[in-house]
Design an enzyme around this catalytic site. Structure first.
Site, PDB file in Angstrom:
ATOM      1  N   HIS A   1     -10.355   1.701   2.701  1.00  0.00           N
ATOM      2  CA  HIS A   1      -9.993   2.916   3.657  1.00  0.00           C
ATOM      3  C   HIS A   1     -11.003   2.591   4.556  1.00  0.00           C
ATOM      4  O   HIS A   1     -12.003   3.109   4.415  1.00  0.00           O
ATOM      5  CB  HIS A   1      -9.864   4.000   3.096  1.00  0.00           C
ATOM      6  CG  HIS A   1      -9.449   5.300   3.852  1.00  0.00           C
ATOM      7  ND1 HIS A   1      -8.301   5.702   3.966  1.00  0.00           N
ATOM      8  CD2 HIS A   1     -10.112   5.805   5.016  1.00  0.00           C
ATOM      9  CE1 HIS A   1      -8.200   6.499   4.974  1.00  0.00           C
ATOM     10  NE2 HIS A   1      -9.297   6.606   5.561  1.00  0.00           N
TER      11      HIS A   1
ATOM     12  N   HIS B   1       0.842  -1.164  -0.013  1.00  0.00           N
ATOM     13  CA  HIS B   1      -0.157   0.107  -0.047  1.00  0.00           C
ATOM     14  C   HIS B   1       0.776   1.119  -0.016  1.00  0.00           C
ATOM     15  O   HIS B   1       1.638   1.584   1.072  1.00  0.00           O
ATOM     16  CB  HIS B   1      -0.926  -0.106   1.291  1.00  0.00           C
ATOM     17  CG  HIS B   1      -1.623   1.192   1.380  1.00  0.00           C
ATOM     18  ND1 HIS B   1      -3.060   1.239   1.846  1.00  0.00           N
ATOM     19  CD2 HIS B   1      -1.412   2.681   1.003  1.00  0.00           C
ATOM     20  CE1 HIS B   1      -3.685   2.518   1.669  1.00  0.00           C
ATOM     21  NE2 HIS B   1      -2.718   3.225   1.314  1.00  0.00           N
TER      22      HIS B   1
ATOM     23  N   LYS C   1      -9.734  -0.134  -4.885  1.00  0.00           N
ATOM     24  CA  LYS C   1      -9.875   0.635  -3.640  1.00  0.00           C
ATOM     25  C   LYS C   1     -11.257   1.348  -3.505  1.00  0.00           C
ATOM     26  O   LYS C   1     -11.667   2.131  -4.214  1.00  0.00           O
ATOM     27  CB  LYS C   1      -8.715   1.777  -3.709  1.00  0.00           C
ATOM     28  CG  LYS C   1      -8.494   2.406  -2.592  1.00  0.00           C
ATOM     29  CD  LYS C   1      -7.862   1.559  -1.231  1.00  0.00           C
ATOM     30  CE  LYS C   1      -7.944   2.516  -0.125  1.00  0.00           C
ATOM     31  NZ  LYS C   1      -6.807   2.931   0.374  1.00  0.00           N
TER      32      LYS C   1
ATOM     33  N   HIS D   1      -3.949  -0.219   6.470  1.00  0.00           N
ATOM     34  CA  HIS D   1      -3.309   0.646   7.482  1.00  0.00           C
ATOM     35  C   HIS D   1      -4.185   0.703   9.037  1.00  0.00           C
ATOM     36  O   HIS D   1      -4.800   1.532   9.204  1.00  0.00           O
ATOM     37  CB  HIS D   1      -3.177   2.049   7.176  1.00  0.00           C
ATOM     38  CG  HIS D   1      -4.155   2.690   6.162  1.00  0.00           C
ATOM     39  ND1 HIS D   1      -5.510   2.846   6.521  1.00  0.00           N
ATOM     40  CD2 HIS D   1      -4.353   3.211   4.932  1.00  0.00           C
ATOM     41  CE1 HIS D   1      -6.324   3.382   5.514  1.00  0.00           C
ATOM     42  NE2 HIS D   1      -5.408   3.809   4.591  1.00  0.00           N
TER      43      HIS D   1
ATOM     44  N   HIS E   1       1.400   5.523  -1.997  1.00  0.00           N
ATOM     45  CA  HIS E   1       1.130   6.846  -2.659  1.00  0.00           C
ATOM     46  C   HIS E   1       2.422   7.155  -3.510  1.00  0.00           C
ATOM     47  O   HIS E   1       3.318   7.459  -2.820  1.00  0.00           O
ATOM     48  CB  HIS E   1       0.188   7.712  -1.853  1.00  0.00           C
ATOM     49  CG  HIS E   1      -0.845   7.293  -1.184  1.00  0.00           C
ATOM     50  ND1 HIS E   1      -2.001   7.489  -1.774  1.00  0.00           N
ATOM     51  CD2 HIS E   1      -0.831   6.608   0.011  1.00  0.00           C
ATOM     52  CE1 HIS E   1      -2.979   6.898  -0.715  1.00  0.00           C
ATOM     53  NE2 HIS E   1      -2.120   6.469   0.147  1.00  0.00           N
TER      54      HIS E   1
ATOM     55  N   ASP F   1       1.875   2.813   3.254  1.00  0.00           N
ATOM     56  CA  ASP F   1       0.954   4.024   3.117  1.00  0.00           C
ATOM     57  C   ASP F   1       1.844   5.264   3.138  1.00  0.00           C
ATOM     58  O   ASP F   1       1.315   6.568   3.529  1.00  0.00           O
ATOM     59  CB  ASP F   1      -0.023   4.422   4.486  1.00  0.00           C
ATOM     60  CG  ASP F   1      -1.039   5.110   3.825  1.00  0.00           C
ATOM     61  OD1 ASP F   1      -1.382   5.381   2.759  1.00  0.00           O
ATOM     62  OD2 ASP F   1      -1.969   5.577   4.846  1.00  0.00           O
TER      63      ASP F   1
HETATM   64  O1  DOR Z   1      -2.587   9.810   5.666  1.00  0.00           O
HETATM   65  C1  DOR Z   1      -3.261   9.401   4.738  1.00  0.00           C
HETATM   66  N1  DOR Z   1      -2.556   9.789   3.433  1.00  0.00           N
HETATM   67  N2  DOR Z   1      -4.134   8.656   4.534  1.00  0.00           N
HETATM   68  C2  DOR Z   1      -4.818   8.254   3.418  1.00  0.00           C
HETATM   69  O2  DOR Z   1      -5.500   7.665   3.438  1.00  0.00           O
HETATM   70  C3  DOR Z   1      -4.419   8.935   2.110  1.00  0.00           C
HETATM   71  C4  DOR Z   1      -3.066   9.585   2.284  1.00  0.00           C
HETATM   72  C5  DOR Z   1      -2.628  10.398   0.992  1.00  0.00           C
HETATM   73  O3  DOR Z   1      -3.131  10.101  -0.104  1.00  0.00           O
HETATM   74  O4  DOR Z   1      -2.284  11.634   1.287  1.00  0.00           O
HETATM   75 ZN    ZN Z   2      -3.219   5.130   1.705  1.00  0.00          ZN
END
Ligand code: DOR
Ligand code: ZN
Length: 350
Positions: A139, A16, A102, A177, A18, A250
């Site tokens: 989520h 997981h 997702k 998470h 980004h 995450d």
């Molecule tokens: O802290 C987070 N940041 N939680 C999330 O669910 C998304 C992520 C983000 O994309 O910045």
């Molecule tokens: Zn995330």
């Protein structure tokens, strides 16, 4: 038995994270590709990566940002909306473009405005996913303003997750998470179709850390860090050797200006030192022998993918979390624990 000085394990995957897009994507991908063989890449871009065509194009951009000398495979995800077309999703999955889908409850977190407003609206999509055995990544927080932010995960489990799993017992679900004792217990006692990911930062910080000596926006993420007893419960579960809990950083880069703001963004950028942080936590809990399961074996088993053949070594030593990662003149990203020393070092194994 004394804890080892050097731990050799199969190369881990990050289930997981980004990457964003554009200049940030180009800057952050190498950090992950250096540590992990594969990663489940989140689709919460603006606009979201929601259709097979959008996701295929995003995958190409991720691959273009991957250094030639590193072998790294991005596993792409579809952003579910109220309007997701089950046929398009199934085609993308069949073609190998989309690994999982997702579920962002609309308004739950960063770039979730196009998310699902009511899970009943995607019932057809979820049924189709169960039929084609495509994992649903969740989520797990409710969004009603009346629910306290620290309770949103536990309420989601009762109101949405448990009824969903009763309705669709064949659907494979990853509760992403996790941050609460309730989530750990639900997954620990759940069936074969339910798994969880755990971030490095949720193993390390509790909610008091966010306010140590003042407000610390770089420790703000969603789900928000909880009380110490929850951190300990999640940590106990992650290090327990349970087969359905695995690594998902995450890692979520935001420009420093967007974090240090009157309304700061949620997200912690842990990619540069992710494995060292997990090694530290497992070592502190006397669970280094269970790190390989968590980081390298349990995820592939749940996703029904082969484990990686190559290996990495974690060596007792020192890694200093880097300073600000500069993207361009106006943009830099602050890594988790920037400037602090982690007592483990990552090494390649020939
Ligand atoms: O802290 C987070 N940041 N939680 C999330 O669910 C998304 C992520 C983000 O994309 O910045
Ligand atoms: Zn995330």
């Amino acid at each position: 038995m004394a804890a080892p000085e050097r731990l050799v394990i199969r190369r881990p995957d990050d289930w997981h994270l980004h990457f964003r897009d554009g200049a940030i994507l180009e800057r952050v991908v190498p950090y992950t590709a250096r540590q992990f063989a594969r990663a489940i890449v989140m689709p919460n871009l603006t606009p979201p990566a929601a259709t097979t065509a959008q996701i295929a194009a995003y995958r190409d951009r991720v691959l273009a940002a991957t250094p030639d000398d590193l072998s790294f495979t991005p596993l792409m995800t579809a952003y579910l909306t109220d309007k997701t077309d089950p046929d398009d999703l199934a085609r993308g999955h069949e073609a190998g473009v989309i690994t999982a889908a997702k579920l962002y409850p609309a308004g739950a977190t960063t770039n979730s405005d196009s998310g699902v407003t009511d899970i009943a609206k995607i019932d057809g999509v979820l049924r189709r996913m169960a039929e084609i055995d495509m994992p649903l990544l969740v989520h797990g927080e409710v969004t009603h303003g009346s629910v306290d932010i620290f309770d949103r995960e536990a309420v989601f489990i009762e109101e949405i997750l448990k009824p969903l799993m009763e309705r669709l017992p064949d659907l494979r679900v990853v509760l992403e998470h996790i941050t609460t004792a309730e989530a750990a217990e639900t997954v620990r006692t759940g069936g074969d179709t339910l798994a969880a990911t755990v971030t490095a930062h949720h193993l390390i910080i509790n909610r008091t850390d966010m306010f140590r000596g003042g407000i610390r926006p770089h420790l703000y993420c969603l789900p928000i860090a909880k009380r110490e007893r929850h951190r300990l419960a999640v940590r106990e579960f992650a290090t327990s050797g349970h087969p359905r809990v695995f690594l998902g950083t995450d890692s979520a880069p935001h420009p420093i200006g967007a974090k240090e703001s009157a309304c700061g963004c949620a997200g912690i950028f842990s990619a540069p030192t992710a494995l060292e942080l997990y090694a530290q936590a497992f070592d502190e809990d006397g669970a280094l022998d269970r790190l390989e399961g968590f980081a390298s074996l349990n995820g592939p088993a749940f996703y029904r993918l082969p484990v990686n053949d190559d290996r990495i070594a974690l060596v007792r030593g020192e890694t200093v979390a880097p300073g600000p990662v500069v993207v361009d003149e106006a943009t830099a990203i602050l890594p988790f624990q920037s400037g602090e020393t982690i007592p483990w070092r990552l090494e390649a194994v020939e």
